[in-house]
Motif scaffolding. Structure first.
Motif, PDB file in Angstrom:
ATOM      1  N   THR A 172       2.746  14.464 -11.774  1.00  0.00           N
ATOM      2  CA  THR A 172       3.155  13.558 -12.856  1.00  0.00           C
ATOM      3  C   THR A 172       4.139  14.272 -13.778  1.00  0.00           C
ATOM      4  O   THR A 172       3.864  15.399 -14.206  1.00  0.00           O
ATOM      5  CB  THR A 172       1.942  13.038 -13.669  1.00  0.00           C
ATOM      6  N   ASN A 173       5.249  13.641 -14.042  1.00  0.00           N
ATOM      7  CA  ASN A 173       6.275  14.183 -14.940  1.00  0.00           C
ATOM      8  C   ASN A 173       6.598  15.643 -14.665  1.00  0.00           C
ATOM      9  O   ASN A 173       6.608  16.464 -15.590  1.00  0.00           O
ATOM     10  CB  ASN A 173       5.833  14.044 -16.415  1.00  0.00           C
ATOM     11  N   GLY A 174       6.821  15.991 -13.445  1.00  0.00           N
ATOM     12  CA  GLY A 174       7.202  17.365 -13.099  1.00  0.00           C
ATOM     13  C   GLY A 174       6.051  18.354 -13.170  1.00  0.00           C
ATOM     14  O   GLY A 174       6.237  19.553 -12.982  1.00  0.00           O
ATOM     15  N   ASP A 175       4.857  17.883 -13.495  1.00  0.00           N
ATOM     16  CA  ASP A 175       3.683  18.754 -13.576  1.00  0.00           C
ATOM     17  C   ASP A 175       2.587  18.157 -12.691  1.00  0.00           C
ATOM     18  O   ASP A 175       2.847  17.213 -11.944  1.00  0.00           O
ATOM     19  CB  ASP A 175       3.222  18.801 -15.044  1.00  0.00           C
ATOM     20  N   THR A 176       1.371  18.679 -12.772  1.00  0.00           N
ATOM     21  CA  THR A 176       0.271  18.031 -12.045  1.00  0.00           C
ATOM     22  C   THR A 176      -0.934  17.884 -12.968  1.00  0.00           C
ATOM     23  O   THR A 176      -1.089  18.660 -13.906  1.00  0.00           O
ATOM     24  CB  THR A 176      -0.187  18.854 -10.806  1.00  0.00           C
ATOM     25  N   VAL A 177      -1.749  16.859 -12.698  1.00  0.00           N
ATOM     26  CA  VAL A 177      -3.050  16.762 -13.370  1.00  0.00           C
ATOM     27  C   VAL A 177      -4.106  16.644 -12.274  1.00  0.00           C
ATOM     28  O   VAL A 177      -3.813  16.157 -11.182  1.00  0.00           O
ATOM     29  CB  VAL A 177      -3.186  15.557 -14.323  1.00  0.00           C
ATOM     30  N   ASP A 178      -5.312  17.096 -12.588  1.00  0.00           N
ATOM     31  CA  ASP A 178      -6.373  17.084 -11.584  1.00  0.00           C
ATOM     32  C   ASP A 178      -7.230  15.829 -11.685  1.00  0.00           C
ATOM     33  O   ASP A 178      -7.514  15.355 -12.777  1.00  0.00           O
ATOM     34  CB  ASP A 178      -7.296  18.302 -11.791  1.00  0.00           C
ATOM     35  N   ARG A 179      -7.647  15.328 -10.541  1.00  0.00           N
ATOM     36  CA  ARG A 179      -8.640  14.254 -10.488  1.00  0.00           C
ATOM     37  C   ARG A 179      -9.671  14.627  -9.426  1.00  0.00           C
ATOM     38  O   ARG A 179      -9.309  15.148  -8.368  1.00  0.00           O
ATOM     39  CB  ARG A 179      -7.999  12.912 -10.106  1.00  0.00           C
ATOM     40  N   ALA A 180     -10.947  14.332  -9.726  1.00  0.00           N
ATOM     41  CA  ALA A 180     -12.036  14.729  -8.830  1.00  0.00           C
ATOM     42  C   ALA A 180     -12.329  13.645  -7.797  1.00  0.00           C
ATOM     43  O   ALA A 180     -12.397  12.465  -8.150  1.00  0.00           O
ATOM     44  CB  ALA A 180     -13.288  14.982  -9.668  1.00  0.00           C
ATOM     45  N   TYR A 181     -12.524  14.038  -6.539  1.00  0.00           N
ATOM     46  CA  TYR A 181     -12.924  13.085  -5.482  1.00  0.00           C
ATOM     47  C   TYR A 181     -13.955  13.754  -4.574  1.00  0.00           C
ATOM     48  O   TYR A 181     -13.747  14.889  -4.110  1.00  0.00           O
ATOM     49  CB  TYR A 181     -11.694  12.598  -4.685  1.00  0.00           C
ATOM     50  N   SER A 182     -15.040  13.036  -4.347  1.00  0.00           N
ATOM     51  CA  SER A 182     -16.135  13.581  -3.540  1.00  0.00           C
ATOM     52  C   SER A 182     -15.743  13.646  -2.072  1.00  0.00           C
ATOM     53  O   SER A 182     -15.065  12.747  -1.571  1.00  0.00           O
ATOM     54  CB  SER A 182     -17.364  12.690  -3.663  1.00  0.00           C
ATOM     55  N   ILE A 183     -16.224  14.670  -1.416  1.00  0.00           N
ATOM     56  CA  ILE A 183     -15.967  14.797   0.020  1.00  0.00           C
ATOM     57  C   ILE A 183     -16.941  13.848   0.728  1.00  0.00           C
ATOM     58  O   ILE A 183     -18.148  13.916   0.508  1.00  0.00           O
ATOM     59  CB  ILE A 183     -16.183  16.254   0.487  1.00  0.00           C
ATOM     60  N   ALA A 184     -16.388  12.953   1.556  1.00  0.00           N
ATOM     61  CA  ALA A 184     -17.247  11.981   2.246  1.00  0.00           C
ATOM     62  C   ALA A 184     -17.590  12.451   3.660  1.00  0.00           C
ATOM     63  O   ALA A 184     -18.515  11.934   4.277  1.00  0.00           O
ATOM     64  CB  ALA A 184     -16.554  10.623   2.296  1.00  0.00           C
ATOM     65  N   SER A 185     -16.827  13.426   4.164  1.00  0.00           N
ATOM     66  CA  SER A 185     -17.094  13.917   5.528  1.00  0.00           C
ATOM     67  C   SER A 185     -18.299  14.845   5.524  1.00  0.00           C
ATOM     68  O   SER A 185     -18.734  15.322   4.479  1.00  0.00           O
ATOM     69  CB  SER A 185     -15.863  14.622   6.083  1.00  0.00           C
ATOM     70  N   GLU A 186     -18.796  15.106   6.753  1.00  0.00           N
ATOM     71  CA  GLU A 186     -19.999  15.923   6.861  1.00  0.00           C
ATOM     72  C   GLU A 186     -19.660  17.416   6.841  1.00  0.00           C
ATOM     73  O   GLU A 186     -18.553  17.820   7.194  1.00  0.00           O
ATOM     74  CB  GLU A 186     -20.828  15.548   8.100  1.00  0.00           C
ATOM     75  N   GLU A 187     -20.677  18.225   6.482  1.00  0.00           N
ATOM     76  CA  GLU A 187     -20.475  19.667   6.317  1.00  0.00           C
ATOM     77  C   GLU A 187     -19.915  20.346   7.566  1.00  0.00           C
ATOM     78  O   GLU A 187     -19.181  21.323   7.470  1.00  0.00           O
ATOM     79  CB  GLU A 187     -21.818  20.340   5.990  1.00  0.00           C
ATOM     80  N   SER A 188     -20.295  19.828   8.753  1.00  0.00           N
ATOM     81  CA  SER A 188     -19.884  20.502   9.987  1.00  0.00           C
ATOM     82  C   SER A 188     -18.376  20.354  10.241  1.00  0.00           C
ATOM     83  O   SER A 188     -17.783  21.133  10.972  1.00  0.00           O
ATOM     84  CB  SER A 188     -20.648  19.915  11.181  1.00  0.00           C
ATOM     85  N   VAL A 189     -17.759  19.353   9.614  1.00  0.00           N
ATOM     86  CA  VAL A 189     -16.309  19.181   9.782  1.00  0.00           C
ATOM     87  C   VAL A 189     -15.623  20.059   8.736  1.00  0.00           C
ATOM     88  O   VAL A 189     -15.537  19.700   7.576  1.00  0.00           O
ATOM     89  CB  VAL A 189     -15.910  17.694   9.577  1.00  0.00           C
ATOM     90  N   GLN A 190     -15.165  21.215   9.165  1.00  0.00           N
ATOM     91  CA  GLN A 190     -14.631  22.154   8.176  1.00  0.00           C
ATOM     92  C   GLN A 190     -13.104  22.191   8.149  1.00  0.00           C
ATOM     93  O   GLN A 190     -12.528  22.752   7.219  1.00  0.00           O
ATOM     94  CB  GLN A 190     -15.187  23.547   8.450  1.00  0.00           C
ATOM     95  N   ASP A 191     -12.469  21.608   9.172  1.00  0.00           N
ATOM     96  CA  ASP A 191     -11.002  21.672   9.199  1.00  0.00           C
ATOM     97  C   ASP A 191     -10.351  20.400   8.647  1.00  0.00           C
ATOM     98  O   ASP A 191      -9.133  20.280   8.628  1.00  0.00           O
ATOM     99  CB  ASP A 191     -10.493  21.956  10.627  1.00  0.00           C
ATOM    100  N   ARG A 192     -11.189  19.459   8.227  1.00  0.00           N
ATOM    101  CA  ARG A 192     -10.683  18.210   7.660  1.00  0.00           C
ATOM    102  C   ARG A 192     -11.485  17.849   6.422  1.00  0.00           C
ATOM    103  O   ARG A 192     -12.633  18.265   6.300  1.00  0.00           O
ATOM    104  CB  ARG A 192     -10.834  17.069   8.663  1.00  0.00           C
ATOM    105  N   VAL A 193     -10.872  17.024   5.576  1.00  0.00           N
ATOM    106  CA  VAL A 193     -11.605  16.504   4.414  1.00  0.00           C
ATOM    107  C   VAL A 193     -11.356  15.001   4.348  1.00  0.00           C
ATOM    108  O   VAL A 193     -10.214  14.561   4.405  1.00  0.00           O
ATOM    109  CB  VAL A 193     -11.131  17.191   3.110  1.00  0.00           C
ATOM    110  N   MET A 194     -12.451  14.243   4.266  1.00  0.00           N
ATOM    111  CA  MET A 194     -12.297  12.786   4.151  1.00  0.00           C
ATOM    112  C   MET A 194     -12.700  12.351   2.737  1.00  0.00           C
ATOM    113  O   MET A 194     -13.740  12.780   2.229  1.00  0.00           O
ATOM    114  CB  MET A 194     -13.194  12.099   5.175  1.00  0.00           C
TER     115      MET A 194
END
Ligand SMILES: Cc1cc2nc3c(=O)[nH]c(=O)nc-3n(C[C@H](O)[C@H](O)[C@H](O)COP(=O)(O)OP(=O)(O)OC[C@H]3O[C@@H](n4cnc5c(N)ncnc54)[C@H](O)[C@@H]3O)c2cc1C
Ligand code: FES
Length: 360
Positions: A172-194
């Protein structure tokens, strides 16, 4: 009415002067470089005076939770400031508890770096990583919720506990802001994030994520959060409302794939059939695992629906049995969570055995 005009004029003058002060502070006040000591010398870095402590930490690859993106409202970005933080600001007071104030806890997004600082940060945050990731798929799972799957580029894998979340860096405006999102994928999937992301009208982070296309790259930090399954043999009572299903999907799939024989209940409350997602996946999971029980409920009846109808707490009341050996894992709108906490305590669950994730 005669007093209205002078009041408006006075307000305008005050706002103008406040603006001048902020600009003058930015332009003319030079704090120079300051040293930030983290955890009694465990880490030390030089930061540019004038930035916030949160920014200084982030720039030096120390990532602490900051779900509201530095607005001073989530209360997640707390650190202990032992020296150099200046007085507690009025913006911090409503967010910090009395105990935190006594223990020198501060909101790092509000503390300005003006002089050498000594801070204490929970050890676990020093291990948080920043990930570069590429969108590999997006699809609408409800009219307002998108499922987005990311392939991790660097680092290539993530080690997280089901229920935890990542903080997406939203440009945003040449900078970044953080927003939180829960990981919906399972723990065993370590190379992807859903992720499951609900579009909020005019929302910065949710709009950015909804507009992503296959191949787009994003950055996020993580994993964060204490909302994960505690080691015990207690029944898991999961309760989700709307997009609050994301961490509970991860919890249900992760516990079941480890073939842990704990009894799991997932109560999922939505407004209408259109809002019900991953329904077939959970039905299949329940068929496969005797210890998993899935109870979806709509707020009101619909002709095509022959399942449960009503507030999720009313529905739960028909299924729960009294007993102490249960743990609650709740995620959804605050009124739903408040009502569920009341219900679960009536059923004999201790308050400390009820964990919840508040998205608001
Ligand atoms: C630990 C944690 C985990 C989270 N996990 C998820 C997740 O898995 N999926 C998900 O979709 N969201 C999740 N959230 C919420 C998410 O972080 C953002 O707050 C949300 O996406 C809104 O951000 P935004 O930038 O789009 O809106 P903003 O630009 O921050 O806000 C725009 C406007 O919308 C209002 N607003 C903000 N949030 C809401 C809301 N929920 N409902 C109605 N109005 C709102 C604001 O007050 C503001 O007026 C989580 C939050 C936390 C703290
Ligand atoms: S209070 Fe939310 S980031 Fe500081």
């Amino acid at each position: 009415m005669a007093y209205v005009v002078p009041i408006i004029v006075l307000d305008a003058v005050a706002a103008f002067l406040a603006g001048i002060l902020v600009i003058a502070n930015r332009v003319f006040v030079e704090y120079g470089d300051v040293t930030v000591d983290v955890n009694k010398g465990a880490e030390e870095f030089v930061a540019e005076g004038g930035t916030t402590l949160l920014q200084a930490l982030t720039e030096n690859e120390i990532y602490i939770p900051s779900a509201c993106g530095g607005q001073g409202s989530c209360g997640y970005c707390t650190v202990r400031v032992k020296e150099g933080g200046g007085p507690v600001l009025p913006t911090e007071e409503p967010v910090l508890t009395r105990e935190e104030l006594v223990n020198e806890v501060r909101l790092s997004c509000q503390v300005k770096v003006r002089e050498n600082l000594k801070v204490e940060i929970e050890e676990k945050y020093l291990k948080i990583e920043k990930f570069e990731a590429k969108v590999i798929s997006t699809r609408d799972v409800t009219p307002s919720i998108k499922e987005i799957i990311f392939d991790l580029i660097e680092p290539e894998t993530i080690d997280f506990k089901a229920g935890q979340y990542v903080q997406v860096q939203v440009p945003t405006n040449g900078d970044t802001v953080d927003r939180a999102y829960s990981i919906a994928s399972e723990e065993s999937v370590q190379d992807r994030v859903m992720l499951n992301v609900q579009l909020i009208e005019g929302g910065l982070g949710s709009t950015y994520l909804h507009e992503l296309e296959e191949g787009d790259q994003v950055e996020f930090t993580g994993p964060f959060g204490d909302f994960y399954v505690q080691p015990s043999d207690a029944k898991i009572i999961g309760v989700a409302g709307g997009v609050g299903l994301a961490p509970l999907r991860s919890i249900a799939f992760s516990v079941l794939e480890k073939e842990i024989e704990r009894e799991i209940w997932l109560f999922f409350g939505v407004r209408t059939l259109d809002d019900l997602y991953y329904h077939e996946d959970f039905q299949e999971l329940a068929e496969k695992h005797e210890n998993f029980n899935y109870v979806p409920a709509l707020d009101s009846s619909q002709p095509e629906w022959d399942g449960e109808v009503g507030l999720i707490t009313e529905v739960m009341d028909d299924y729960l049995e009294e007993g102490k050996n249960m743990e609650g894992y709740l995620c959804g709108p605050p009124p739903m969570m408040d009502a569920t906490i009341d219900l679960l305590t009536e059923y004999g669950i201790d308050k400390e055995d009820i964990l919840y994730d508040d998205f608001s």
